[in-house]
Every structure is written in structure tokens, then in C-alpha cells.
Design a protein around this motif. Structure first.
Motif, mmCIF file in Angstrom:
data_model
loop_
_atom_site.group_PDB
_atom_site.id
_atom_site.type_symbol
_atom_site.label_atom_id
_atom_site.label_comp_id
_atom_site.label_asym_id
_atom_site.label_seq_id
_atom_site.Cartn_x
_atom_site.Cartn_y
_atom_site.Cartn_z
ATOM 1 N N UNK A 94 0.799 -1.220 0.000
ATOM 2 C CA UNK A 94 0.000 0.000 0.000
ATOM 3 C C UNK A 94 0.841 1.284 0.000
ATOM 4 N N UNK A 95 2.005 1.230 0.660
ATOM 5 C CA UNK A 95 2.832 2.447 0.732
ATOM 6 C C UNK A 95 3.311 2.888 -0.639
ATOM 7 N N UNK A 96 3.588 1.893 -1.484
ATOM 8 C CA UNK A 96 4.121 2.248 -2.793
ATOM 9 C C UNK A 96 2.998 2.424 -3.820
ATOM 10 N N UNK A 97 1.745 2.248 -3.369
ATOM 11 C CA UNK A 97 0.657 2.376 -4.331
ATOM 12 C C UNK A 97 0.374 3.845 -4.611
ATOM 13 N N UNK A 98 -0.122 4.088 -5.778
ATOM 14 C CA UNK A 98 -0.402 5.453 -6.215
ATOM 15 C C UNK A 98 -1.889 5.739 -6.063
ATOM 16 N N UNK A 99 -2.188 6.881 -5.491
ATOM 17 C CA UNK A 99 -3.591 7.256 -5.328
ATOM 18 C C UNK A 99 -3.909 8.439 -6.221
ATOM 19 N N UNK A 100 -5.118 8.422 -6.772
ATOM 20 C CA UNK A 100 -5.483 9.542 -7.624
ATOM 21 C C UNK A 100 -6.991 9.689 -7.673
ATOM 22 N N UNK A 101 -7.421 10.873 -8.007
ATOM 23 C CA UNK A 101 -8.849 11.079 -8.121
ATOM 24 C C UNK A 101 -9.227 12.522 -8.355
ATOM 25 N N UNK A 102 -10.531 12.709 -8.510
ATOM 26 C CA UNK A 102 -11.080 14.025 -8.805
ATOM 27 C C UNK A 102 -11.672 14.623 -7.527
ATOM 28 N N UNK A 103 -11.327 15.866 -7.291
ATOM 29 C CA UNK A 103 -11.738 16.527 -6.053
ATOM 30 C C UNK A 103 -12.436 17.845 -6.383
ATOM 31 N N UNK A 104 -13.627 18.021 -5.847
ATOM 32 C CA UNK A 104 -14.373 19.267 -6.074
ATOM 33 C C UNK A 104 -14.285 20.140 -4.837
ATOM 34 N N UNK A 105 -14.027 21.411 -5.047
ATOM 35 C CA UNK A 105 -14.058 22.365 -3.943
ATOM 36 C C UNK A 105 -15.327 23.182 -4.083
ATOM 37 N N UNK A 116 -2.013 11.897 -7.186
ATOM 38 C CA UNK A 116 -2.375 12.973 -8.102
ATOM 39 C C UNK A 116 -3.816 13.403 -7.812
ATOM 40 N N UNK A 117 -3.962 14.687 -7.516
ATOM 41 C CA UNK A 117 -5.306 15.220 -7.278
ATOM 42 C C UNK A 117 -5.690 16.092 -8.469
ATOM 43 N N UNK A 118 -6.823 15.779 -9.076
ATOM 44 C CA UNK A 118 -7.330 16.615 -10.159
ATOM 45 C C UNK A 118 -8.458 17.462 -9.562
ATOM 46 N N UNK A 119 -8.179 18.744 -9.389
ATOM 47 C CA UNK A 119 -9.199 19.633 -8.830
ATOM 48 C C UNK A 119 -10.156 20.052 -9.931
ATOM 49 N N UNK A 120 -11.433 19.893 -9.676
ATOM 50 C CA UNK A 120 -12.413 20.289 -10.673
ATOM 51 C C UNK A 120 -13.363 21.330 -10.100
ATOM 52 N N UNK A 138 -21.629 13.964 -8.097
ATOM 53 C CA UNK A 138 -21.661 12.505 -7.991
ATOM 54 C C UNK A 138 -20.446 11.863 -8.650
ATOM 55 N N UNK A 139 -19.803 12.636 -9.500
ATOM 56 C CA UNK A 139 -18.699 12.133 -10.304
ATOM 57 C C UNK A 139 -17.333 12.216 -9.634
ATOM 58 N N UNK A 140 -17.237 12.942 -8.544
ATOM 59 C CA UNK A 140 -15.909 13.147 -7.961
ATOM 60 C C UNK A 140 -15.634 12.143 -6.851
ATOM 61 N N UNK A 141 -14.370 12.029 -6.475
ATOM 62 C CA UNK A 141 -13.985 11.085 -5.425
ATOM 63 C C UNK A 141 -14.104 11.706 -4.039
ATOM 64 N N UNK A 142 -13.800 12.985 -3.975
ATOM 65 C CA UNK A 142 -13.851 13.680 -2.686
ATOM 66 C C UNK A 142 -14.402 15.086 -2.908
ATOM 67 N N UNK A 143 -15.213 15.542 -1.964
ATOM 68 C CA UNK A 143 -15.710 16.919 -2.013
ATOM 69 C C UNK A 143 -15.132 17.685 -0.834
#
Ligand code: GDP
Ligand code: MG
Length: 314
Positions: A16-27, A71-75, A100-105
Motif C-alpha cells: 500500500x505504501x508504494x501504491x499510487x492514489x489519484x482522483x477528482x476533487x471538487x471544492x 495525483x489530485x485533479x481539482x475540478x 456525484x462524479x468526484x472522489x472527494x468533495x
């Protein structure tokens, strides 16, 4: 397959430490709560404007933050306006759809100036979206500690936030915690974008893209794919510090023109207002946006018209 390749492909929990996390984040949050300030702190000076990929056209990418392990993609999601106008309904639906489409708000609140009605409305939307939400209490430099603690308790009661984080975005205080909480909530995933990805669009193309996006947001199904936007004029007046953008919205039928303009021009005005606000933020300049609607009969079936307009149909 060689052993080396196999190891590379497997992702188990011990890894898990070497795993890469990514997703879409809405502010999200009311105007002036400090959303842009926070984003700029995360991203530094650069504002990346990316050509929307087909799967992300519901949202506009505001910036991308890439580190060794995430990698965080801010939308941007459409603003959740508290106006009571009819258009509000379409906007709220749109926002709901996009959220509904984002990973984190990330829900930003100005701790020094609460807007309870807005908060209520937004929390309803967040509930609908059913995504993990982090609450950021911004501008805590303007309030005292004894005020802060009951506020946190009150918010805890109101919504099952994943975290409530007091920050002062302007001074960078607390933002590292916001980032680490976001990353915790991201799924394992690929690097969606290259670190060096920036826009390859001209300012005119960016302007037309944003205007077109607003048309779609507000008009929805009533004006299906037969809308094109052509930026005819784009110039900056140094003396007046004013960027003038004149654009034509092309539709295919007179009835569509009527819809686009709306009663007493209200619809077009709303499109113009939203596009202008967003473009002012992107270009960092005061903008005069002059929008026109023209009928160009069946242009989407006419290769030459498409070429002339420099458009592509999607
Ligand atoms: P947005 O509309 O949500 O994007 O808000 P902005 O980022 O444009 O910020 C609105 C105003 O709040 C600006 O004048 C900022 O300088 C100010 N601001 C943002 N964060 C803070 C903060 O942590 N403390 C204080 N005192 N002001 C802040
Ligand atoms: Mg802003």
C-alpha cells in the motif's frame, strides 16, 4: 511473462505504501469563502487549463497536483447559487450531477462569516451526491478559539464529514492537513495526467469552450448538439485594463435562437454572466463579454461551415 513484470502488476495491501492514489476533487462553497485562495496555495502560481476530456466535460479542470504518491485533479463544479430564479433549478441539478462524479468533495466555509441558508442548501446537495466530504473552516485567523470549538461541534452534528479542518488559507495554515485528508480518501488509481500537462488551447479557444459549457449547462437538452461558439474579437485594452471578448453563439434554427436569448434576453444574460465570471478568474482580468446569437441553418451538417468556424462537433 517474466517475474519482474508480474511483481509490477500486482497491487496487494502489503504494497500500500508504494501504491499510487489519484482522483477528482471538487471544492465547493459560497462566493468569497476562500476557495480560489486555497487552490492557489495548493498549486502555486500556475493555473492549468486543460482541454476537457470527453469523460470530464461535466466539470472544468482547475488544476492538477501531482506528488510521488498521489495525483489530485481539482475540478470546478457549477456554483450552487442561492438565487430563486428559475434557472436555479437547472443549476442545482447540474451541480448534483457533477458532484456525484468526484472522489472527494471539499466544502469550504468562512468561519468568520457563516451563511447558514447556503450551508443548509449545500449540505442537502452533498447528501444527494453521497461522496466523502471534508469540511474546511477557513479564515480562522479572524475568529477566536472559543468561537471555533462550538462551531466544529455544531458542524459535526449536522453532517457526517470525514474531517473538519480549521485553516487560514491566505496564510497557508492547516492546508497540509487538508491535503493529507484528501489523499487518505482517494482510491488507488492511475496518473490521469502528465505532470507537464498544461493547456494547448489558445485564449480564444478557452473562451469559446467556457461559453459553450455554460450554454450546455443552462440549456441542457433543449438545444442539443447544434450549438457552436465562435470568438470573433479578443483584445485587451491596456489603458482601460479591460479584456473585450465578442463571441457568437451559432444555433441551427430560429426556435433555438429564441430559447438561447430567453424572455427579455434573460437567458443569454445568465450565460454571459456565468461565462464572464469564470473567464475573469481564468485570465485574471476584467472582462467585457459581448454575446450574440445567430442562426446558421444546419451548420452541423455542413462540413464547410464547420471548417470556417474552426469548430469540431461533439
Ligand atoms: P472564493 O470566491 O471562494 O474563491 O474566495 P477567494 O479565494 O477569492 O477569497 C475571497 C477573499 O477572502 C479574498 O480577499 C481573500 O484574500 C480572503 N481570504 C481567503 N482566505 C483567507 C483567510 O484564511 N483569512 C483571511 N483573513 N482572508 C482570507
Ligand atoms: Mg474563486
Amino acid at each position: 511473462m517474466s517475474e519482474k513484470e508480474l511483481t509490477h502488476e500486482s497491487t496487494n495491501n502489503s504494497d500500500i505504501k508504494s501504491s499510487f492514489r489519484s482522483g477528482f476533487v471538487a471544492i465547493v462553497g459560497a462566493p468569497n469563502v476562500g476557495k480560489s485562495t486555497m487552490l492557489n496555495q495548493f498549486l502555486g502560481e500556475k493555473v492549468a487549463i486543460i482541454t476537457p476530456k470527453p469523460q470530464t466535460t461535466r466539470t472544468q479542470i482547475r488544476g492538477i497536483l501531482t506528488r510521488d504518491n498521489f495525483q489530485i485533479v481539482f475540478v470546478d463544479t457549477p456554483g450552487i447559487h442561492s438565487s430563486k430564479k428559475a434557472l436555479n433549478k437547472a443549476l442545482v441539478e447540474w451541480a448534483e450531477y457533477a458532484l456525484k462524479d468526484v472522489d472527494v468533495i471539499v466544502f469550504v466555509i468562512d468561519a468568520s462569516r457563516r451563511e447558514k441558508a447556503y450551508e443548509e442548501q449545500t449540505l442537502k446537495l452533498l447528501k444527494e451526491a453521497n461522496r466523502p466530504v471534508i469540511c474546511v473552516l477557513n479564515k480562522v485567523d479572524k475568529i477566536s478559539k472559543p468561537e471555533l470549538l462550538p462551531m466544529i461541534d455544531e458542524l459535526k452534528e449536522k453532517y457526517p464529514f470525514k474531517a473538519i479542518i480549521p485553516v487560514a488559507a491566505k496564510y497557508g495554515d492547516g492546508l497540509d492537513i487538508v491535503l493529507s485528508e484528501i489523499v487518505k480518501l482517494l482510491p488507488e488509481g492511475p496518473k490521469y495526467y502528465d505532470e507537464t500537462t498544461t493547456t494547448d488551447q489558445s485564449p480564444e479557444q478557452i473562451a469559446s469552450e467556457i461559453i459553450r459549457e455554460k450554454v450546455f449547462m443552462l440549456a441542457g437538452k433543449e438545444v442539443p448538439y447544434s450549438t457552436a461558439v465562435d470568438v470573433e474579437e479578443f483584445y485587451y485594452d491596456e489603458e482601460r485594463r479591460l479584456l473585450t471578448i465578442r463571441a457568437i453563439i451559432y444555433v441551427e434554427r430560429p426556435s433555438q435562437k429564441g430559447i438561447m436569448i430567453g424572455k427579455q434576453g434573460r437567458f443569454l444574460k445568465q450565460i454571459g454572466k456565468m461565462a464572464r465570471e469564470e473567464l475573469e478568474a481564468i485570465f485574471g482580468k476584467r472582462i467585457y463579454l459581448d454575446l450574440w446569437v445567430k442562426v446558421l441553418k444546419d451548420w452541423s451538417k455542413d462540413e464547410r461551415a464547420i471548417k470556417r468556424l474552426g469548430l469540431s462537433v461533439r
